[in-house]
Design a protein around this motif. Sequence first.
Motif, PDB file in Angstrom:
ATOM      1  N   ASP A 161       0.911  -1.036   0.135  1.00 49.75           N
ATOM      2  CA  ASP A 161       0.037  -0.051  -0.024  1.00 49.75           C
ATOM      3  C   ASP A 161       0.831   1.283   0.305  1.00 49.75           C
ATOM      4  N   GLN A 162       2.071   1.209  -0.367  1.00 53.89           N
ATOM      5  CA  GLN A 162       2.912   2.481  -0.156  1.00 53.89           C
ATOM      6  C   GLN A 162       2.943   2.942  -1.691  1.00 53.89           C
ATOM      7  N   GLY A 163       2.645   2.249  -2.428  1.00 51.41           N
ATOM      8  CA  GLY A 163       2.668   2.754  -3.856  1.00 51.41           C
ATOM      9  C   GLY A 163       3.959   2.942  -4.595  1.00 51.41           C
ATOM     10  N   ALA A 164       4.005   4.222  -5.002  1.00 52.75           N
ATOM     11  CA  ALA A 164       5.362   4.596  -5.778  1.00 52.75           C
ATOM     12  C   ALA A 164       5.683   5.828  -5.007  1.00 52.75           C
ATOM     13  N   ARG A 165       5.702   5.913  -3.233  1.00 50.89           N
ATOM     14  CA  ARG A 165       6.074   6.838  -2.663  1.00 50.89           C
ATOM     15  C   ARG A 165       7.698   7.179  -2.507  1.00 50.89           C
ATOM     16  N   ALA A 166       8.496   5.923  -2.400  1.00 53.64           N
ATOM     17  CA  ALA A 166       9.931   6.076  -2.545  1.00 53.64           C
ATOM     18  C   ALA A 166      10.218   6.966  -3.945  1.00 53.64           C
ATOM     19  N   LEU A 167       9.807   6.325  -4.963  1.00 55.70           N
ATOM     20  CA  LEU A 167      10.016   6.749  -6.136  1.00 55.70           C
ATOM     21  C   LEU A 167       9.988   8.720  -6.307  1.00 55.70           C
ATOM     22  N   LEU A 168       8.362   8.632  -5.619  1.00 52.98           N
ATOM     23  CA  LEU A 168       8.016  10.197  -5.765  1.00 52.98           C
ATOM     24  C   LEU A 168       9.209  11.034  -4.973  1.00 52.98           C
TER      25      LEU A 168
END
Length: 199
Positions: A161-168
């Motif tokens: 459920d973290q999605g693309a948070r690290a990339l963003l």
Amino acid sequence: MRTERIAAVLLAAGTSSRFGEDDKLMADLRGKPVAAHTLETVASMAFAELVAVARPIALAPVIHRKLERRGYTILVNDKPEEGISASIVRAVEHVMPLRRVRGILICLADMPNIPPSHYNRVCLAAEDIRSVVASTDGFSSSPPAFIGRKHFPELLALKGDQGARALLSHGIQIETSGAVLHDIDTVEDLQSWRSVTPG
């Protein structure tokens, strides 16, 4: 980057677990469902492709009808409990063969107060297929966010459920107010939002 080279991806398959028994995307906000505000704003812009990831039609018939009416390609996430990543993966798998699409703009259906001008700012900050552009309230990175085609393999590997948070968090940050970026998670959120003016 011009919106005509970008696929808008509307994520609308969440389980609304913090909202209680009702579907938050169907809750009334200023005379129409929460999700309708976002899907109509995004559909009013000149994107190369409109893609929506939703729950099965039996669980969300009204949203499916509204999406179809506005020209979205609807992808079904029949395992929303797998988190936002599962929806992103489905969208990227659909968009990858479309060579004219240089990247995706990830939009959340439960963020109804984002104006077209902010979506445009995010898109215009993207220079090429390597770009990552996120929205921020000055504290954290979030959608709406542009992710260039070069990062599609990374998106296909997402889980949870973290999605693309690290990339963003490593991308360009386009700042706007927290009121614009705030999403609706609870009944209390919705009640406070009914008094908020869009944009």
